[in-house]
Design an enzyme around this catalytic site. Sequence first.
Site, PDB file in Angstrom:
ATOM      1  N   GLU A 130     -47.421 -19.345  40.010  1.00 40.58           N
ATOM      2  CA  GLU A 130     -48.321 -20.171  39.207  1.00 40.58           C
ATOM      3  C   GLU A 130     -49.766 -19.807  39.533  1.00 40.58           C
ATOM      4  O   GLU A 130     -50.115 -19.547  40.691  1.00 40.58           O
ATOM      5  CB  GLU A 130     -48.077 -21.657  39.488  1.00 40.58           C
ATOM      6  CG  GLU A 130     -48.874 -22.603  38.609  1.00 40.58           C
ATOM      7  CD  GLU A 130     -48.402 -24.052  38.761  1.00 40.58           C
ATOM      8  OE1 GLU A 130     -47.182 -24.289  38.656  1.00 40.58           O
ATOM      9  OE2 GLU A 130     -49.261 -24.920  38.983  1.00 40.58           O
ATOM     10  N   ASP A 190     -53.544 -21.429  38.662  1.00 41.68           N
ATOM     11  CA  ASP A 190     -54.082 -22.701  38.150  1.00 41.68           C
ATOM     12  C   ASP A 190     -55.595 -22.738  38.057  1.00 41.68           C
ATOM     13  O   ASP A 190     -56.297 -22.361  38.998  1.00 41.68           O
ATOM     14  CB  ASP A 190     -53.716 -23.861  39.098  1.00 41.68           C
ATOM     15  CG  ASP A 190     -52.238 -24.149  39.153  1.00 41.68           C
ATOM     16  OD1 ASP A 190     -51.519 -23.715  38.256  1.00 41.68           O
ATOM     17  OD2 ASP A 190     -51.812 -24.802  40.119  1.00 41.68           O
ATOM     18  N   GLU A 246     -57.798 -26.183  37.434  1.00 41.27           N
ATOM     19  CA  GLU A 246     -57.758 -27.632  37.243  1.00 41.27           C
ATOM     20  C   GLU A 246     -59.193 -28.159  37.286  1.00 41.27           C
ATOM     21  O   GLU A 246     -59.895 -27.980  38.293  1.00 41.27           O
ATOM     22  CB  GLU A 246     -56.908 -28.314  38.313  1.00 41.27           C
ATOM     23  CG  GLU A 246     -55.429 -28.002  38.199  1.00 41.27           C
ATOM     24  CD  GLU A 246     -54.604 -28.667  39.286  1.00 41.27           C
ATOM     25  OE1 GLU A 246     -53.594 -29.313  38.952  1.00 41.27           O
ATOM     26  OE2 GLU A 246     -54.979 -28.529  40.464  1.00 41.27           O
ATOM     27  N   GLN A 261     -60.845 -26.655  40.421  1.00 40.53           N
ATOM     28  CA  GLN A 261     -59.952 -26.288  41.513  1.00 40.53           C
ATOM     29  C   GLN A 261     -59.029 -25.169  41.045  1.00 40.53           C
ATOM     30  O   GLN A 261     -58.424 -25.271  39.972  1.00 40.53           O
ATOM     31  CB  GLN A 261     -59.124 -27.486  41.963  1.00 40.53           C
ATOM     32  CG  GLN A 261     -58.073 -27.150  43.023  1.00 40.53           C
ATOM     33  CD  GLN A 261     -57.403 -28.389  43.593  1.00 40.53           C
ATOM     34  OE1 GLN A 261     -57.983 -29.090  44.409  1.00 40.53           O
ATOM     35  NE2 GLN A 261     -56.189 -28.674  43.153  1.00 40.53           N
ATOM     36  N   ASN A 277     -55.702 -22.599  42.231  1.00 40.71           N
ATOM     37  CA  ASN A 277     -54.583 -22.525  43.164  1.00 40.71           C
ATOM     38  C   ASN A 277     -53.693 -21.355  42.772  1.00 40.71           C
ATOM     39  O   ASN A 277     -53.634 -20.981  41.581  1.00 40.71           O
ATOM     40  CB  ASN A 277     -53.779 -23.827  43.156  1.00 40.71           C
ATOM     41  CG  ASN A 277     -52.958 -24.034  44.421  1.00 40.71           C
ATOM     42  OD1 ASN A 277     -52.888 -23.162  45.279  1.00 40.71           O
ATOM     43  ND2 ASN A 277     -52.319 -25.196  44.541  1.00 40.71           N
ATOM     44  N   ASP A 293     -50.257 -24.257  47.812  1.00 45.25           N
ATOM     45  CA  ASP A 293     -51.204 -24.907  48.734  1.00 45.25           C
ATOM     46  C   ASP A 293     -52.353 -23.985  49.102  1.00 45.25           C
ATOM     47  O   ASP A 293     -52.800 -23.936  50.246  1.00 45.25           O
ATOM     48  CB  ASP A 293     -50.495 -25.400  49.993  1.00 45.25           C
ATOM     49  CG  ASP A 293     -49.423 -26.432  49.667  1.00 45.25           C
ATOM     50  OD1 ASP A 293     -49.633 -27.215  48.715  1.00 45.25           O
ATOM     51  OD2 ASP A 293     -48.382 -26.442  50.349  1.00 45.25           O
ATOM     52  N   GLU A 321     -55.551 -24.018  47.668  1.00 46.49           N
ATOM     53  CA  GLU A 321     -56.606 -24.574  46.833  1.00 46.49           C
ATOM     54  C   GLU A 321     -57.995 -24.090  47.253  1.00 46.49           C
ATOM     55  O   GLU A 321     -58.303 -23.993  48.442  1.00 46.49           O
ATOM     56  CB  GLU A 321     -56.593 -26.107  46.884  1.00 46.49           C
ATOM     57  CG  GLU A 321     -55.311 -26.755  46.399  1.00 46.49           C
ATOM     58  CD  GLU A 321     -54.304 -27.000  47.516  1.00 46.49           C
ATOM     59  OE1 GLU A 321     -54.491 -26.416  48.626  1.00 46.49           O
ATOM     60  OE2 GLU A 321     -53.346 -27.752  47.304  1.00 46.49           O
ATOM     61  N   ASP A 343     -55.358 -40.870  41.493  1.00 49.46           N
ATOM     62  CA  ASP A 343     -54.958 -41.038  42.892  1.00 49.46           C
ATOM     63  C   ASP A 343     -55.470 -39.903  43.769  1.00 49.46           C
ATOM     64  O   ASP A 343     -55.418 -39.991  45.001  1.00 49.46           O
ATOM     65  CB  ASP A 343     -53.431 -41.161  43.002  1.00 49.46           C
ATOM     66  CG  ASP A 343     -52.697 -39.957  42.429  1.00 49.46           C
ATOM     67  OD1 ASP A 343     -53.250 -39.314  41.512  1.00 49.46           O
ATOM     68  OD2 ASP A 343     -51.584 -39.672  42.882  1.00 49.46           O
ATOM     69  N   TRP A 344     -56.015 -38.812  43.145  1.00 48.12           N
ATOM     70  CA  TRP A 344     -56.500 -37.690  43.950  1.00 48.12           C
ATOM     71  C   TRP A 344     -57.635 -36.898  43.311  1.00 48.12           C
ATOM     72  O   TRP A 344     -58.388 -36.201  44.009  1.00 48.12           O
ATOM     73  CB  TRP A 344     -55.364 -36.708  44.260  1.00 48.12           C
ATOM     74  CG  TRP A 344     -54.824 -35.995  43.046  1.00 48.12           C
ATOM     75  CD1 TRP A 344     -53.826 -36.411  42.227  1.00 48.12           C
ATOM     76  CD2 TRP A 344     -55.264 -34.735  42.514  1.00 48.12           C
ATOM     77  NE1 TRP A 344     -53.609 -35.511  41.215  1.00 48.12           N
ATOM     78  CE2 TRP A 344     -54.485 -34.467  41.368  1.00 48.12           C
ATOM     79  CE3 TRP A 344     -56.237 -33.814  42.886  1.00 48.12           C
ATOM     80  CZ2 TRP A 344     -54.640 -33.314  40.598  1.00 48.12           C
ATOM     81  CZ3 TRP A 344     -56.407 -32.658  42.114  1.00 48.12           C
ATOM     82  CH2 TRP A 344     -55.605 -32.417  40.987  1.00 48.12           C
ATOM     83  N   GLY A 364     -61.083 -37.402  46.155  1.00 46.03           N
ATOM     84  CA  GLY A 364     -59.848 -37.698  46.867  1.00 46.03           C
ATOM     85  C   GLY A 364     -59.182 -38.981  46.452  1.00 46.03           C
ATOM     86  O   GLY A 364     -58.375 -39.544  47.209  1.00 46.03           O
ATOM     87  N   ARG A 380     -55.754 -28.718  58.038  1.00 45.05           N
ATOM     88  CA  ARG A 380     -54.507 -28.372  57.359  1.00 45.05           C
ATOM     89  C   ARG A 380     -53.861 -27.123  57.950  1.00 45.05           C
ATOM     90  O   ARG A 380     -52.632 -27.037  58.051  1.00 45.05           O
ATOM     91  CB  ARG A 380     -54.745 -28.141  55.862  1.00 45.05           C
ATOM     92  CG  ARG A 380     -55.077 -29.376  55.059  1.00 45.05           C
ATOM     93  CD  ARG A 380     -55.328 -29.007  53.609  1.00 45.05           C
ATOM     94  NE  ARG A 380     -54.125 -28.487  52.943  1.00 45.05           N
ATOM     95  CZ  ARG A 380     -54.151 -27.854  51.765  1.00 45.05           C
ATOM     96  NH1 ARG A 380     -55.291 -27.640  51.150  1.00 45.05           N
ATOM     97  NH2 ARG A 380     -53.028 -27.434  51.229  1.00 45.05           N
TER      98      ARG A 380
END
Length: 288
Positions: free
Chosen positions: A104, A106, A108, A121, A123, A131, A133, A197-198, A202, A276
């Site tokens: 994928e 992305d 966004e 964003q 990805n 993960d 990003e 929610d994100w 955040g 992370r």
Amino acid sequence: MGAPLGLLACIVFVVALLSCSANARPATFSQDFRVAWADNHIRQLEGGKAIQLVLDQTSGCGFASKYQYLFGRVSMKIKLVPGDSAGTVTAFYMNSDTDTVRDELDFEFLGNRSGQPYTVQTNVYAHGKGDREQRVNLWFDPAAAFHTYSIFWNHHHVVFSVDDIPIRVYKNNEARGIPFPKFQPMGVYSTLWEADDWATRGGLEKIDWRKAPFYAYYKDFDIEGCQMPGPASCASNPGNWWEGAAHQQLSPEEARRYRWVRMNHVIYDYCTDKSRYPVTPPECMAGI
């Protein structure tokens, strides 16, 4: 006098090679795309040359390409949700539509409160691993006018660009054991949906449904790539323009613009997020 038989044979061969090598034409929405969900929230404009996506409290919406593609370039001109767009996400991406081992790529676009910069964003998923990003604050108002967003993909790298300015490059480092998406064809998708929610700070900034409905606009759909199902030889054809020497790395001007973006507009990079990733991901060490 007619052309020599040898010349005619050569011409026929070249025409046949070009006809099977790649899909390459600007498209109206209905030529290359279909509504994926909530068809009553997608409106065709200008005879299908442009579309409007609608998000309200009942639903978001999305569309998808009719075919998948393996390598090439996909671009669209998009005018994003204006004003207070906090909690909304407008996405433009490619996806292999496979489960655990998906590829994928992305874009966004994360909405924000009025007056704050829009964040894009990106990805990359390769062989099921994502993960990765990165976030860039756009240096213009993407809701005031149309801007061109493109994904370029060949055997050497993936390049995400805004108005032909690279904002992210993911290089093929398979020689170092790092996955690169090159085996699975991907479809082209876009959605407008609620993700408060994100999406904004955040999840601290929630969507204000009093401002609904929210609108995003698209036009100038352009897909150039190896359409799948199609000739198996297309994706490995070195004659495809996107595999040419000029496209195996950024040009000096592209590299200069890319450095400018990285120095001035990147606000998050997973490569430097030690909370992370205490151990730096290998692709970051390899210089993505």
